[in-house]
Motif scaffolding. Structure first.
Motif, PDB file in Angstrom:
ATOM      1  N   UNK A 167       8.873   9.188   9.000  1.00 11.98           N
ATOM      2  CA  UNK A 167       8.100   9.402  10.226  1.00 11.98           C
ATOM      3  C   UNK A 167       7.401   8.097  10.592  1.00 11.98           C
ATOM      4  N   UNK A 168       7.554   7.636  11.841  1.00 10.33           N
ATOM      5  CA  UNK A 168       6.982   6.348  12.228  1.00 10.33           C
ATOM      6  C   UNK A 168       5.479   6.211  11.942  1.00 10.33           C
ATOM      7  N   UNK A 169       4.742   7.295  11.987  1.00  9.88           N
ATOM      8  CA  UNK A 169       3.306   7.229  11.735  1.00  9.88           C
ATOM      9  C   UNK A 169       2.927   7.006  10.287  1.00  9.88           C
ATOM     10  N   UNK A 170       3.908   7.072   9.392  1.00 15.16           N
ATOM     11  CA  UNK A 170       3.621   6.889   7.966  1.00 15.16           C
ATOM     12  C   UNK A 170       4.414   5.734   7.359  1.00 15.16           C
ATOM     13  N   UNK A 171       5.060   4.939   8.177  1.00 14.10           N
ATOM     14  CA  UNK A 171       5.858   3.825   7.649  1.00 14.10           C
ATOM     15  C   UNK A 171       4.958   2.758   7.032  1.00 14.10           C
ATOM     16  N   UNK A 172       5.561   1.939   6.205  1.00 14.24           N
ATOM     17  CA  UNK A 172       4.911   0.849   5.481  1.00 14.24           C
ATOM     18  C   UNK A 172       3.974   1.354   4.396  1.00 14.24           C
ATOM     19  N   UNK A 173       4.174   2.609   3.972  1.00  8.93           N
ATOM     20  CA  UNK A 173       3.372   3.181   2.901  1.00  8.93           C
ATOM     21  C   UNK A 173       4.167   3.428   1.634  1.00  8.93           C
ATOM     22  N   UNK A 174       5.393   2.927   1.549  1.00  7.73           N
ATOM     23  CA  UNK A 174       6.212   3.087   0.356  1.00  7.73           C
ATOM     24  C   UNK A 174       7.147   4.285   0.388  1.00  7.73           C
ATOM     25  N   UNK A 175       7.134   5.040   1.474  1.00  8.96           N
ATOM     26  CA  UNK A 175       7.954   6.252   1.547  1.00  8.96           C
ATOM     27  C   UNK A 175       9.441   5.925   1.544  1.00  8.96           C
ATOM     28  N   UNK A 176       9.859   4.989   2.361  1.00  5.30           N
ATOM     29  CA  UNK A 176      11.281   4.619   2.411  1.00  5.30           C
ATOM     30  C   UNK A 176      11.769   4.105   1.066  1.00  5.30           C
ATOM     31  N   UNK A 177      10.979   3.260   0.439  1.00 10.72           N
ATOM     32  CA  UNK A 177      11.333   2.735  -0.882  1.00 10.72           C
ATOM     33  C   UNK A 177      11.462   3.884  -1.891  1.00 10.72           C
ATOM     34  N   UNK A 178      10.523   4.822  -1.867  1.00 12.15           N
ATOM     35  CA  UNK A 178      10.557   5.954  -2.800  1.00 12.15           C
ATOM     36  C   UNK A 178      11.783   6.840  -2.556  1.00 12.15           C
ATOM     37  N   UNK A 179      12.145   7.051  -1.297  1.00 13.43           N
ATOM     38  CA  UNK A 179      13.349   7.833  -0.993  1.00 13.43           C
ATOM     39  C   UNK A 179      14.598   7.122  -1.510  1.00 13.43           C
ATOM     40  N   UNK A 180      14.686   5.812  -1.283  1.00  8.22           N
ATOM     41  CA  UNK A 180      15.851   5.058  -1.764  1.00  8.22           C
ATOM     42  C   UNK A 180      15.900   5.060  -3.292  1.00  8.22           C
TER      43      UNK A 180
ATOM     44  N   UNK B 256       0.845  -1.170   0.000  1.00  9.91           N
ATOM     45  CA  UNK B 256       0.000   0.000   0.000  1.00  9.91           C
ATOM     46  C   UNK B 256       0.897   1.241   0.000  1.00  9.91           C
ATOM     47  N   UNK B 257       0.579   2.176  -0.872  1.00  5.21           N
ATOM     48  CA  UNK B 257       1.347   3.411  -0.974  1.00  5.21           C
ATOM     49  C   UNK B 257       0.629   4.525  -0.234  1.00  5.21           C
ATOM     50  N   UNK B 258       1.395   5.357   0.432  1.00 11.16           N
ATOM     51  CA  UNK B 258       0.850   6.512   1.133  1.00 11.16           C
ATOM     52  C   UNK B 258       0.200   7.440   0.113  1.00 11.16           C
ATOM     53  N   UNK B 259      -1.056   7.769   0.310  1.00 10.98           N
ATOM     54  CA  UNK B 259      -1.806   8.596  -0.630  1.00 10.98           C
ATOM     55  C   UNK B 259      -1.189   9.988  -0.751  1.00 10.98           C
ATOM     56  N   UNK B 260      -1.023  10.425  -1.992  1.00  5.95           N
ATOM     57  CA  UNK B 260      -0.486  11.756  -2.261  1.00  5.95           C
ATOM     58  C   UNK B 260       1.008  11.887  -2.054  1.00  5.95           C
ATOM     59  N   UNK B 261       1.725  10.796  -1.917  1.00  3.28           N
ATOM     60  CA  UNK B 261       3.173  10.845  -1.671  1.00  3.28           C
ATOM     61  C   UNK B 261       3.910  11.420  -2.866  1.00  3.28           C
ATOM     62  N   UNK B 262       4.759  12.407  -2.611  1.00  2.00           N
ATOM     63  CA  UNK B 262       5.636  12.999  -3.618  1.00  2.00           C
ATOM     64  C   UNK B 262       7.040  13.020  -3.024  1.00  2.00           C
ATOM     65  N   UNK B 263       7.995  12.471  -3.755  1.00  2.47           N
ATOM     66  CA  UNK B 263       9.393  12.555  -3.349  1.00  2.47           C
ATOM     67  C   UNK B 263      10.068  13.507  -4.327  1.00  2.47           C
ATOM     68  N   UNK B 264      10.758  14.488  -3.791  1.00  2.00           N
ATOM     69  CA  UNK B 264      11.384  15.539  -4.588  1.00  2.00           C
ATOM     70  C   UNK B 264      12.657  15.994  -3.903  1.00  2.00           C
ATOM     71  N   UNK B 265      13.431  16.798  -4.612  1.00  2.00           N
ATOM     72  CA  UNK B 265      14.638  17.390  -4.027  1.00  2.00           C
ATOM     73  C   UNK B 265      14.220  18.391  -2.951  1.00  2.00           C
TER      74      UNK B 265
END
Length: 175
Positions: A90-103, A1-10
């Motif tokens: 942020x621990x409250x948003x983990x398991x939503x694909x954020x770490x993967x997107x940052x990497x 499951x991906x965090x809704x509205x997630x944007x990874x940017x500089x």
């Protein structure tokens, strides 16, 4: 499951306060760094192409950040070495694909460097499973076996290696 509205940017200059908040959540001792020193380093990293500084934005604010550095080639090398210094979600948003997107942002940056790169990093004991889920193998040999190393070697091909190509030869999974 991906965090809704997630944007990874500089990262941008206006992100400094939120990145400082996240860095203190990551390592509470970071609050000992005076705000002026943090702001100076933050601005230096943004201005230097040898640094990759992604942030993850969702839910109206920043929910994670990463920081990687290209140290450049040595005198005898045709490749460059890099280091992932931080990846924090942020621990409250983990398991939503954020770490993967940052990497992935950091990996994409490492592929665009002027020379092929070997990108290394270490993991906290709690993050080992995350990196293994990305297909990397923990290298538990070294000074900090409880904080194993991981590596992405782009010397052979700029294409993202398969999971069998990740990690260091002979490294045992798990520590």
């Amino acid at each position: 499951m991906t965090l809704e509205g997630l944007v990874v940017r500089a990262a941008r200059p206006e992100d400094a306060a939120e990145v400082r908040r996240l860095s203190i959540s990551f390592t509470p001792a970071a609050q000992e760094v005076p705000p002026e020193a943090f702001q100076t380093r933050f601005a230096q990293f943004l201005a230097d192409a040898a640094w990759c500084f992604p942030v993850a934005q969702a839910r109206g604010g920043l929910v994670g950040y990463g920081l990687a550095q290209d140290f450049g080639p040595g005198l005898r090398a045709t490749f460059t070495t890099g280091r992932v210094h931080d990846v924090f979600v942020d621990p409250g948003t983990r398991l939503g694909g954020t770490g993967r997107a940052l990497m992935e942002f950091i990996f994409d940056w490492s592929r665009t460097r002027p020379q092929p790169m070997i990108l290394d990093w270490q993991a906290t004991p709690l993050a080992v499973g995350f990196y293994e889920a990305l297909g990397f193998t923990a290298d538990c040999v070294g000074d900090f076996p409880t904080h194993p190393g991981f590596s992405l070697d782009l010397r052979e091909s700029p294409i993202h290696p398969s999971s069998t190509d990740r990690g260091l030869p002979g490294a045992e999974p798990g520590c």
